[in-house]
Design a protein around this motif. Structure first.
Motif, PDB file in Angstrom:
ATOM      1  N   ARG A  18      -6.522   0.009 -18.383  1.00 38.57           N
ATOM      2  CA  ARG A  18      -7.512   0.729 -17.591  1.00 38.57           C
ATOM      3  C   ARG A  18      -7.694   0.082 -16.223  1.00 38.57           C
ATOM      4  NH1 ARG A  18      -9.917   1.275 -22.763  1.00 38.57           N
ATOM      5  NH2 ARG A  18     -11.169  -0.607 -22.458  1.00 38.57           N
ATOM      6  N   GLN A  19      -7.639  -1.234 -16.168  1.00 43.81           N
ATOM      7  CA  GLN A  19      -7.769  -1.909 -14.877  1.00 43.81           C
ATOM      8  C   GLN A  19      -6.592  -1.579 -13.952  1.00 43.81           C
ATOM      9  OE1 GLN A  19      -8.254  -6.094 -15.696  1.00 43.81           O
ATOM     10  NE2 GLN A  19     -10.315  -5.843 -16.568  1.00 43.81           N
ATOM     11  N   ALA A  20      -5.392  -1.533 -14.544  1.00 45.50           N
ATOM     12  CA  ALA A  20      -4.212  -1.191 -13.736  1.00 45.50           C
ATOM     13  C   ALA A  20      -4.330   0.239 -13.201  1.00 45.50           C
ATOM     14  CB  ALA A  20      -2.945  -1.352 -14.567  1.00 45.50           C
ATOM     15  N   LEU A  21      -4.836   1.147 -14.019  1.00 44.39           N
ATOM     16  CA  LEU A  21      -4.976   2.538 -13.578  1.00 44.39           C
ATOM     17  C   LEU A  21      -6.138   2.710 -12.620  1.00 44.39           C
ATOM     18  CD1 LEU A  21      -4.172   4.473 -16.876  1.00 44.39           C
ATOM     19  CD2 LEU A  21      -2.676   4.017 -14.923  1.00 44.39           C
ATOM     20  N   ASP A  22      -7.145   1.824 -12.711  1.00 43.44           N
ATOM     21  CA  ASP A  22      -8.224   1.852 -11.721  1.00 43.44           C
ATOM     22  C   ASP A  22      -7.660   1.617 -10.320  1.00 43.44           C
ATOM     23  OD1 ASP A  22     -10.227   2.335 -13.542  1.00 43.44           O
ATOM     24  OD2 ASP A  22     -10.817   0.223 -13.750  1.00 43.44           O
ATOM     25  N   ASP A  23      -6.762   0.651 -10.209  1.00 40.97           N
ATOM     26  CA  ASP A  23      -6.150   0.352  -8.908  1.00 40.97           C
ATOM     27  C   ASP A  23      -5.340   1.542  -8.420  1.00 40.97           C
ATOM     28  OD1 ASP A  23      -7.253  -2.180  -8.977  1.00 40.97           O
ATOM     29  OD2 ASP A  23      -5.449  -3.123  -9.805  1.00 40.97           O
ATOM     30  N   LEU A  24      -4.607   2.200  -9.339  1.00 39.51           N
ATOM     31  CA  LEU A  24      -3.813   3.365  -8.947  1.00 39.51           C
ATOM     32  C   LEU A  24      -4.724   4.506  -8.503  1.00 39.51           C
ATOM     33  CD1 LEU A  24      -1.136   4.898  -8.717  1.00 39.51           C
ATOM     34  CD2 LEU A  24      -1.361   5.490 -11.144  1.00 39.51           C
ATOM     35  N   ALA A  25      -5.805   4.736  -9.231  1.00 38.75           N
ATOM     36  CA  ALA A  25      -6.732   5.814  -8.872  1.00 38.75           C
ATOM     37  C   ALA A  25      -7.347   5.576  -7.497  1.00 38.75           C
ATOM     38  CB  ALA A  25      -7.818   5.937  -9.932  1.00 38.75           C
ATOM     39  N   ASP A  26      -7.725   4.333  -7.225  1.00 36.91           N
ATOM     40  CA  ASP A  26      -8.295   4.007  -5.907  1.00 36.91           C
ATOM     41  C   ASP A  26      -7.278   4.293  -4.806  1.00 36.91           C
ATOM     42  OD1 ASP A  26     -10.650   3.207  -7.080  1.00 36.91           O
ATOM     43  OD2 ASP A  26     -10.155   1.064  -7.058  1.00 36.91           O
ATOM     44  N   GLU A  27      -6.011   3.962  -5.073  1.00 31.81           N
ATOM     45  CA  GLU A  27      -4.969   4.211  -4.084  1.00 31.81           C
ATOM     46  C   GLU A  27      -4.777   5.708  -3.857  1.00 31.81           C
ATOM     47  OE1 GLU A  27      -0.143   3.587  -3.516  1.00 31.81           O
ATOM     48  OE2 GLU A  27      -1.199   2.537  -5.131  1.00 31.81           O
ATOM     49  N   LEU A  28      -4.738   6.485  -4.937  1.00 27.89           N
ATOM     50  CA  LEU A  28      -4.541   7.924  -4.813  1.00 27.89           C
ATOM     51  C   LEU A  28      -5.713   8.579  -4.095  1.00 27.89           C
ATOM     52  CD1 LEU A  28      -3.074   8.817  -8.337  1.00 27.89           C
ATOM     53  CD2 LEU A  28      -1.842   8.401  -6.209  1.00 27.89           C
ATOM     54  N   ASN A  29      -6.913   8.191  -4.462  1.00 24.45           N
ATOM     55  CA  ASN A  29      -8.090   8.774  -3.822  1.00 24.45           C
ATOM     56  C   ASN A  29      -8.164   8.405  -2.349  1.00 24.45           C
ATOM     57  OD1 ASN A  29      -9.032  10.063  -6.167  1.00 24.45           O
ATOM     58  ND2 ASN A  29     -10.062   8.190  -6.862  1.00 24.45           N
ATOM     59  N   GLY A  30      -7.625   7.256  -1.998  1.00 24.30           N
ATOM     60  CA  GLY A  30      -7.667   6.815  -0.612  1.00 24.30           C
ATOM     61  C   GLY A  30      -6.644   7.512   0.269  1.00 24.30           C
ATOM     62  N   GLN A  31      -5.641   8.145  -0.357  1.00 22.20           N
ATOM     63  CA  GLN A  31      -4.599   8.818   0.413  1.00 22.20           C
ATOM     64  C   GLN A  31      -4.959  10.252   0.787  1.00 22.20           C
ATOM     65  OE1 GLN A  31      -0.464   8.400  -0.739  1.00 22.20           O
ATOM     66  NE2 GLN A  31      -0.947   6.611  -1.999  1.00 22.20           N
TER      67      GLN A  31
END
Length: 266
Positions: free
Chosen positions: A169-182
């Motif tokens: 979940r922590q790894a996917l949190d980082d991915l979600a933050d990246e996607l939302n930031g794009q």
């Protein structure tokens, strides 16, 4: 041997009259047009150009309006016909072009009209379709294949499980933050789940699908638009590592790279 002035004039007039059938009529002063374009017979080329020539296509593409006759001749040579003696306002050529695909040869006539200052102003082809040889082939832009983000299945899930671990979940949190930031930098997110070869094909297919869906559902909870995300399982297909017949624990460790989830942004 002396030749009288009358003889010279008569010879010159004869040449001029002979050329009349080979040149266009009523060429405009600015060289931009003619009342009637006349195309000389390809068989009437001068002896040194008999049969026409294969021009340097790169040079031919450089011929532009405003070039003087010397500049034109430097690029594509002197005309292939005897257009006359005085006030020449056009040059004619017979060119051959080879088709790189099938080795066929296309024959074209090319005409340059000059203005009163003997500067090239307009250009013509017979047949008109021959003008296509001047178009440079532009290669289609290569579309780079998006490189997937690869998440180790063992980092996201416990062995033989489709429930996300705390670390997953922590790894996917980082991915979600990246996607939302794009924002709108990508059109879709494709999630692909894979397993190793241990177990039956049907079981591995079902496990890979559950893992892919688990990643998708978690990203949605973290704010990534569900309409952008697709998830699919591929079971044990497309392994990235081959392993021998090690004992079970060693084999499980060896096959770890095959247990993965790939996320592709497009």
């Amino acid at each position: 041997m002396h030749v009288s002035l009358k003889t010279l004039i008569a010879a010159s007039l004869a040449l001029a009259m002979a050329a009349c059938g080979n040149v266009s009529q009523q060429v405009a002063k600015d060289g931009g047009s003619a009342g009637e374009l006349v195309w000389p017979s390809p068989e009437s080329v001068t002896p040194m150009h008999k049969g026409g020539t294969f021009p340097n296509l790169a040079n031919l593409r450089q011929v532009k309006a405003g070039f003087n006759k010397q500049q034109v001749s430097d690029l594509i040579g002197y005309p292939h016909f005897s257009e006359g003696v005085w006030g020449v306002r056009e040059w004619n050529y017979v060119f051959h072009f080879r088709n790189a695909d099938n080795d066929d040869v296309m024959t074209c006539q090319y005409k340059v009209l000059f203005d009163e200052n003997k500067l090239a102003r307009s250009f013509y082809w017979k047949p008109e379709s021959c003008a296509g040889v001047l178009k440079e082939t532009v290669p289609a832009p290569s579309v780079a294949t998006p490189k997937p983000r690869v998440f180790s299945g063992d980092a996201l899930f416990a062995f033989d499980s489709a429930e996300l671990s705390e670390g997953g979940r922590q790894a996917l949190d980082d991915l979600a933050d990246e996607l939302n930031g794009q924002g709108h930098a990508f059109r879709d997110v494709r999630i692909a789940g894979y397993t190793d070869r241990l177990g039956s094909h049907a079981y591995n297919q079902e496990l890979s699908e559950r893992r892919a869906r688990a990643v998708r559902e978690y990203l949605v909870t973290r704010g990534v638009a569900s309409s952008l995300i697709t998830a699919r399982g591929y079971g044990e297909s497309d392994p990235v590592k081959d392993c021998g017949d090690e004992r079970r624990e060693a084999l499980i460790a060896c096959l770890a790279p095959n247990r993965r989830v790939e996320v592709i942004l497009r």
